[in-house]
Enzyme design. Structure first.
Site, PDB file in Angstrom:
ATOM      1  CB  THR A  27      -0.906   0.053   1.248  1.00  0.00           C
ATOM      2  OG1 THR A  27      -0.077   0.133   2.413  1.00  0.00           O
ATOM      3  CG2 THR A  27      -1.791  -1.178   1.356  1.00  0.00           C
ATOM      4  CB  ALA A  60       2.504   0.021   6.665  1.00  0.00           C
ATOM      5  CB  VAL A  86       8.839  -0.182   7.894  1.00  0.00           C
ATOM      6  CG1 VAL A  86       8.901   1.345   7.772  1.00  0.00           C
ATOM      7  CG2 VAL A  86       8.318  -0.590   9.261  1.00  0.00           C
ATOM      8  CE  LYS A  87       5.669   0.736  -1.127  1.00  0.00           C
ATOM      9  NZ  LYS A  87       4.311   0.708  -1.726  1.00  0.00           N
ATOM     10  CB  VAL A  88      12.076   3.076   3.923  1.00  0.00           C
ATOM     11  CG1 VAL A  88      12.997   4.275   4.079  1.00  0.00           C
ATOM     12  CG2 VAL A  88      11.649   2.534   5.285  1.00  0.00           C
TER      13      VAL A  88
END
Length: 218
Positions: A27, A60, A86-88
């Site tokens: 997402t 996310a 965790v999307k970075v």
């Protein structure tokens, strides 16, 4: 190959899960906004709902662009559910954050990757996934699938464990091309995955079988 669905739409996620081939979800803030999900608490609850539907990783995304902000957001997101990744973003501060999260055993997805050099930095920092955006490269007359191929070959040569997650997939043919170059994961709209079901010979063959069955009952 793992199949992720790129959406925040609960019904589509449920439909993909029911198909029996879903391995995870990606997402981003744009997808959340598209579904009308607003406010931090509502967004967090939406992530939890997604995690309860699927069995695999759920990316996310942090919205901060500074190291301290990414760390703060990422730790909150990771604490929401064990499946959260965790999307970075692929920026200098993002690489620092990925290194920090890796040391804390928090899974990460390095997003907005458009070159082998960026993918190399993400892998060295310990990213769980790296997301080359193939559709956006195609939009500017570059070869997105070729980038996936180059990253896959680089990781295999040097033994990096980071998984290549092909993103910005626009259609079913992108999925097939990513299979051919060895991507570990694809994330796409549900329509692109469902497109793998379709073939005119399947349709015509089934029609013939059913027709012959009906004749045998006369």
């Amino acid at each position: 190959m793992k199949f992720f669905i790129d959406t925040a739409n609960i019904e589509q996620i449920k439909e993909a899960q029911a198909l029996g081939v879903l391995d995870g979800v990606t997402t981003n803030p744009s997808l959340m906004a598209k579904e009308g999900i607003k406010g931090e608490e509502n967004i967090f609850n939406h992530y939890k709902t997604i995690c309860e539907i699927v069995d695999g990783d759920v990316s996310a995304e942090v919205i901060s662009t500074d190291f301290e902000g990414m760390i703060r957001e990422g730790e909150i997101l990771a604490a929401l559910h064990p499946q959260i990744t965790v999307k970075v973003p692929m920026i200098k501060e993002g690489i620092k954050a990925i290194k920090y999260f890796s040391a804390k055993n928090i899974r990460t997805n390095c997003t907005l990757v458009f070159s082998p050099g960026q993918a190399l930095l993400a892998a060295k920092a310990g990213a769980t996934y790296v997301s080359p955006f193939i559709g956006r490269l195609d939009d500017i007359a570059s070869d997105g699938v070729d980038l996936v191929y180059k990253i896959v070959q680089m990781y295999r040569f040097y033994g990096y464990e980071t998984q290549v997650l092909a993103a910005s997939i626009r259609h079913t043919q992108h999925i097939i091309q990513c299979v051919e170059v060895g991507a570990d994961v694809i994330t796409s709209p549900l329509s692109a995955i469902e497109g793998l079901l379709k073939h005119p010979l399947t349709d015509s063959g089934l029609k013939t079988f059913l027709s012959d069955y009906e004749k045998s009952q006369e």
